[in-house]
Design an enzyme around this catalytic site. Structure first.
Site, PDB file in Angstrom:
ATOM      1  N   LYS A  52       0.839  -1.206   0.000  1.00 23.76           N
ATOM      2  CA  LYS A  52       0.000   0.000   0.000  1.00 23.76           C
ATOM      3  C   LYS A  52       0.870   1.250   0.000  1.00 23.76           C
ATOM      4  CE  LYS A  52      -3.935  -2.276   2.078  1.00 23.76           C
ATOM      5  NZ  LYS A  52      -4.596  -2.732   3.290  1.00 23.76           N
ATOM      6  N   GLN A  96      -5.719  -1.667   9.462  1.00 20.96           N
ATOM      7  CA  GLN A  96      -5.404  -2.961   8.850  1.00 20.96           C
ATOM      8  C   GLN A  96      -5.931  -4.097   9.739  1.00 20.96           C
ATOM      9  OE1 GLN A  96      -3.718  -3.412   5.796  1.00 20.96           O
ATOM     10  NE2 GLN A  96      -4.278  -5.541   6.078  1.00 20.96           N
ATOM     11  N   ASP A 119     -11.860   2.503   3.444  1.00 19.17           N
ATOM     12  CA  ASP A 119     -12.102   1.054   3.324  1.00 19.17           C
ATOM     13  C   ASP A 119     -13.597   0.742   3.228  1.00 19.17           C
ATOM     14  OD1 ASP A 119     -10.073  -0.732   3.010  1.00 19.17           O
ATOM     15  OD2 ASP A 119      -9.560  -0.856   5.145  1.00 19.17           O
TER      16      ASP A 119
END
Ligand code: NAP
Length: 283
Positions: A52, A96, A119
């Site tokens: 990322k 995460q 997200d």
């Protein structure tokens, strides 16, 4: 023999488009920035973070990582999220997963400012997805929809079977497809006679995390097969959920692993950061 859906190539195209949008924002002195929080030392998560960070770098999105000790208390995690929510220079916040069991991931997602929730896991964004209103769509489902659209695969009226009902893939994906007028069936570990269900599908999307689970017997001739699974074999090889060699002979389109859904997920994350930046900066 199936046409291979090349996620790697398509993701490059999307990343180029994102880069151009970032450059436009830079001209107005706006610098899109993503903050990523990781709790603990999960090996796979570390690799994802590295990818990322690299991807952000390549398109000019600023990236900051917050690695927290695995014994951190819930309050401390929430405090960090709230601090990042307040920061004007941060446009996207990503937590995460997985996080250690003693922490409440739902509460953590809920604490992220929904306008920075790149997200798409905040209940407001999930609710908006269900209502078919504009929202952040979680990156893997969003990437899959983009792939299907790019290859002009008909979704309206299509009989789609999704294997897996996780909050990050199966469920939001089902909703995205429903919003595109597909007829959607979700299978999970308690579903009976899965083979009978998948054999009727025009499109099968597997997100269960079991190597070679989807065999050619489960696939109708000419079906589209999308493989979300990422499974590491003892040999170190990365494979999907689909028995690729055999299924590609029966399918009309198929995604490889690696090089299919994976790269699309990251491209859509970058895209979501730009969307968040534009909303927050009112551009
Ligand atoms: P997850 O949270 O572990 O969920 C797995 C789902 O599969 C659950 O709904 C489970 O059913 C179902 N399942 C397990 N065994 C099954 C079986 N034998 N038959 C039918 N359903 C079964 O997994 P996830 O986070 O969604 O990830 C799934 C896979 O996708 C993993 O390999 C992951 O690494 C990969 N992934 C890839 C990307 C990407 O960018 N390519 C992104 C995210 C995830 P129950 O609900 O009944 O337990």
């Amino acid at each position: 023999m199936a046409t291979i859906i090349n996620g790697k190539e398509l993701s490059k195209k999307i990343r180029m488009q994102v880069k151009e949008k970032v450059q436009e924002l830079n001209k107005e002195r706006i610098k899109p920035k993503l903050a990523v929080i990781m709790v603990g030392e999960d090996k796979a998560s570390k690799i994802y973070l590295k990818n990322k960070s690299k991807a952000c770098n390549e398109v000019g999105i600023e990236y900051e990582e917050f690695i927290l000790n695995e014994n951190i208390k819930m309050d401390e995690l929430l405090e960090l999220i709230r601090t990042l929510n307040e920061k004007k220079d941060i446009h996207g916040i990503l937590l995460q997963s997985p996080i250690p069991k003693h922490l409440d991931i739902y509460k953590a997602f809920q604490t992220i400012d929904y306008r920075k929730d790149v997200d798409g896991f905040h209940p407001i964004n999930i609710g908006r997805l269900v209502l078919n209103k504009q929202t952040f769509i979680s990156c893997t489902p969003y990437g899959i929809i983009k792939m299907l659209e790019e290859y002009k695969i008909q979704l309206q009226g299509a009989n789609v079977v999704i294997l897996g009902r996780s909050n990050i893939v199966g469920k939001p994906l089902a909703q995205c497809l429903l919003n595109k007028d597909a007829t959607v069936t979700i299978c999970h570990s308690k579903t009976k006679n899965i083979e009978e269900i998948t054999k009727k599908a025009d499109i099968i999307i597997s997100a269960i995390g079991k190597p070679k689970y989807v065999t050619e017997n489960m696939v109708k001739q000419g079906a589209v097969v999308i493989d979300v699974g990422i499974n590491r074999l003892e040999t170190g090889e990365i494979v999907g959920d689909v028995d690729y060699e055999k299924v590609q002979e029966k399918a009309s389109y198929i995604t490889p692993v690696p090089g299919g859904v994976g790269p699309m997920t990251i491209a859509m994350l970058l895209n979501n950061v730009v969307i968040a930046t534009k909303h927050l900066e009112q551009k």
